[in-house]
Design an enzyme around this catalytic site. Structure first.
Site, mmCIF file in Angstrom:
data_model
loop_
_atom_site.group_PDB
_atom_site.id
_atom_site.type_symbol
_atom_site.label_atom_id
_atom_site.label_comp_id
_atom_site.label_asym_id
_atom_site.label_seq_id
_atom_site.Cartn_x
_atom_site.Cartn_y
_atom_site.Cartn_z
ATOM 1 C CG ASP A 1 -1.937 -1.126 1.201
ATOM 2 O OD1 ASP A 1 -1.903 -1.948 0.277
ATOM 3 O OD2 ASP A 1 -2.749 -1.213 2.156
ATOM 4 C CB CYS B 1 -2.228 -2.660 5.281
ATOM 5 S SG CYS B 1 -3.883 -1.932 5.214
ATOM 6 C CE LYS C 1 -3.557 -4.368 1.240
ATOM 7 N NZ LYS C 1 -4.266 -3.535 2.202
HETATM 8 C C1 C5J Z 1 -2.936 0.703 5.514
HETATM 9 C C2 C5J Z 1 -4.672 1.919 6.612
HETATM 10 N N1 C5J Z 1 -2.419 0.504 4.314
HETATM 11 N N2 C5J Z 1 -3.859 2.489 7.498
HETATM 12 N N3 C5J Z 1 -4.190 1.237 5.573
HETATM 13 O O1 C5J Z 1 -2.304 0.444 6.524
HETATM 14 O O2 C5J Z 1 -5.871 2.039 6.716
#
Ligand code: C5J
Length: 224
Positions: A24, A162, A129
């Site tokens: 991400d 994540c 995702k």
């Molecule tokens: C991730 C989030 N990528 N913090 N998303 O950690 O909501």
């Protein structure tokens, strides 16, 4: 087998059955003006992970080892975004609303793209995702099985959300997981430190962690 000087003890892996998973590294989380900032976070914390992640990507690319990127995003009709997720908290903007970089966390919108510094190159897989974990409602496990992957090296953001969720999912599925410490960040530095400790506590209950230098040194014993 390659041996990395990791914590809580050495991490041994075969480069032929290893893959890098970059979680991400999206504009909506990392860049000013994105979703992360609208939630009240200081995104400068995440920017510390950009350069180490770039170097880690290069390490895998130089050795033609598989690289997988993930993106947290949703379909434009939000049919894959539970109300419980969209309604959470009291943000000024919600998932699907028009933000400074297009609709927030919607697949194909500018903010949902991976930052240019870590962008995928031809041949690298991108997993979209809807959840925190990259194994939930995606084909990631099948992809890894087809590749013959046993060992996963992790980078990305955010460490305790994540990244940690995906590492736990991977651990439950039998993958050996190594998190590269400088290549992951949280909006909350204390959460990053706590997550690193949680992962490697109790004899590596979720996996291993190591500085980038340790992986570079271990891989330098193999030819590019
Ligand atoms: C991730 C989030 N990528 N913090 N998303 O950690 O909501």
């Amino acid at each position: 087998m390659i041996t990395v000087d990791a914590n809580p003890f050495e991490y041994c892996f075969d480069p032929a059955s290893a893959a890098l998973v970059v979680i991400d590294m999206q504009r909506d989380f990392v860049e000013p003006g994105g979703f992360g900032e609208t939630l009240g976070n200081d995104v400068s914390h995440l920017q510390r992970a950009v350069d180490p992640t770039k170097r880690l990507l290069q390490l895998f690319r130089d050795r033609k080892m598989p690289v997988i990127h993930t993106r947290e995003n949703h379909l434009s009709d939000l049919s894959d975004c539970p109300l419980a997720k969209r309604a959470r908290g009291n943000p000024s903007l919600r998932i699907g609303d028009e933000g400074h970089m297009g609709r927030i966390l919607i697949r194909g919108e500018p903010g949902a793209e991976i930052i240019p510094e870590c962008a995928p190159i031809a041949g690298e897989l991108v997993i979209d995702k809807p959840g925190k974990g990259a194994f939930y409602d995606t084909g990631l496990d099948d992809v890894l099985q087809k590749l013959g992957t046993r060992s996963l090296v992790f980078a990305g953001v955010t460490t305790e959300v994540c990244v940690q969720t995906t590492m736990r999912e991977a651990n439950d599925r039998g993958y050996e997981c190594l998190l590269i410490e400088e290549a992951t960040e949280s909006y909350f530095p204390a959460f990053k430190e706590a997550t690193i400790e949680m992962i490697r506590a109790q004899g590596g209950i979720v996996g291993w962690t190591a500085p980038l230098k340790a992986l570079v040194e271990a891989l330098s014993t193999t030819s590019e």
